[in-house]
Design an enzyme around this catalytic site. Structure first.
Site, PDB file in Angstrom:
ATOM      1  N   ASP A  21       0.829  -1.208   0.000  1.00 51.65           N
ATOM      2  CA  ASP A  21       0.000   0.000   0.000  1.00 51.65           C
ATOM      3  C   ASP A  21       0.866   1.262   0.000  1.00 51.65           C
ATOM      4  OD1 ASP A  21      -2.380   1.345  -0.061  1.00 51.65           O
ATOM      5  OD2 ASP A  21      -2.821   1.130   2.076  1.00 51.65           O
ATOM      6  N   HIS A  38       3.040   3.413  -8.773  1.00 48.88           N
ATOM      7  CA  HIS A  38       2.841   1.976  -9.044  1.00 48.88           C
ATOM      8  C   HIS A  38       4.069   1.388  -9.746  1.00 48.88           C
ATOM      9  CE1 HIS A  38      -1.149   2.308  -7.542  1.00 48.88           C
ATOM     10  NE2 HIS A  38      -1.649   2.961  -8.569  1.00 48.88           N
ATOM     11  N   LEU A 132      11.286 -20.618  -4.828  1.00 51.95           N
ATOM     12  CA  LEU A 132      10.376 -19.693  -4.149  1.00 51.95           C
ATOM     13  C   LEU A 132       9.065 -19.639  -4.931  1.00 51.95           C
ATOM     14  CD1 LEU A 132      11.146 -16.404  -2.502  1.00 51.95           C
ATOM     15  CD2 LEU A 132       9.588 -16.231  -4.387  1.00 51.95           C
ATOM     16  N   GLU A 208       1.112 -13.239  12.329  1.00 51.23           N
ATOM     17  CA  GLU A 208       1.607 -12.016  12.982  1.00 51.23           C
ATOM     18  C   GLU A 208       1.419 -10.845  12.025  1.00 51.23           C
ATOM     19  OE1 GLU A 208       2.700 -11.682  16.079  1.00 51.23           O
ATOM     20  OE2 GLU A 208       2.378 -13.832  16.397  1.00 51.23           O
TER      21      GLU A 208
END
Ligand code: IPE
Ligand code: IPE
Ligand code: MG
Length: 248
Positions: A21, A38, A132, A208
């Protein structure tokens, strides 16, 4: 000092989720158009992926476009979609070389055709990679995801393939788009907002939460390492008491 020295490489979260954000505010601060923010945000995504590989994070989920984001001005939506295609096109080779697998959650069929096609091609190309997994949340709504899972489960009960009293949490989780992806241990939201904005509502039950004032385009290697360091100082009790955790 390298921030990496402050983290315990034996206690790296397996899955970190991001609400990226603040691109708009970051751009505005420098008198630029929101799309400039962006575009800078794409650089942060690249750096976060690189750092994640370096420290051994296995899954990254990045909230790139929510179902609510369609309500933005059409030129911003169009700009974001173009940026997505451009980023996928430019980065897929390097992602593939680095053993990164691309997945998506959200209704990607609802994206413009060229976005859908480039995502499908990149996912097909990288599907066997194992270093990944990068999960992009696109046209994503957690409530919609849960609703779809509830509908599928209802069908399975109605056609007799599942019995209502035997349904477990895992059965429901397997019907979500995140099936086979472990729940995130850590969620990072940049830019100061302390809300979830319809992201991974089921999967974040015991995650978390880490909120930082840093805008996404400024969230680079050190910012990620700092977040991991903060995560490692937390005590995850899962309903138990502290003494039980320390004994384990
Ligand atoms: C996040 O930055 C990117 C997307 C939601 C696509 P924003 O565009 O929400 O930036 P702010 O919150 O307006 O600063
Ligand atoms: C959440 O950010 C969605 C993404 C990061 C893609 P928003 O900027 O859209 O969220 P709100 O509107 O502040 O809740
Ligand atoms: Mg925002």
């Amino acid at each position: 000092m390298d921030y990496k020295d402050t983290i315990d490489l034996q206690n790296i979260p397996q899955h970190v989720a991001f609400i990226m954000d603040g691109n708009g505010r970051w751009a505005k601060k420098q008198g630029q158009h929101r799309l400039f923010g962006h575009a800078a945000g794409v650089e942060s995504v690249k750096e976060v992926i690189k750092t994640a590989r370096e420290i051994g994070i296995s899954f990254l989920t990045m909230y790139a476009f929510s179902t609510e984001n369609w309500s933005r001005p059409s030129e911003e939506v169009e700009g974001l979609m173009n940026l997505l295609v451009e980023a996928i096109t430019n980065e897929v080779d390097e992602m593939h070389q680095n053993g990164v697998r691309l997945l998506t959650i959200g209704d990607i069929k609802g994206l413009p055709g060229n976005c859908y096609d480039s995502l499908m091609a990149a996912m097909e190309r990288t599907k066997d990679n194992q270093n990944l997994t990068l999960v992009l949340a696109l046209n994503y709504s957690a409530r919609q995801e849960i609703l779809e899972a509830a509908k599928k489960l209802t069908e399975l009960v109605q056609d007799g393939s599942k019995s209502l009293d035997q349904i477990q949490e895992q059965d429901f989780a397997q019907l979500l788009q995140t099936k086979d992806i472990p729940d995130p241990e850590l969620l990072i939201r940049t830019s100061g907002e302390c809300r979830i904005s319809n992201f991974l509502l089921w999967q974040l039950s015991y995650t978390e939460l880490y909120f930082t004032e840093t805008h996404w385009p400024d969230f680079r290697r050190d910012a990620l390492l700092e977040a991991i360091c903060a995560y490692q100082k937390r005590e995850r009790r899962f309903g138990m008491v502290s003494e039980q955790i320390k004994k384990a």
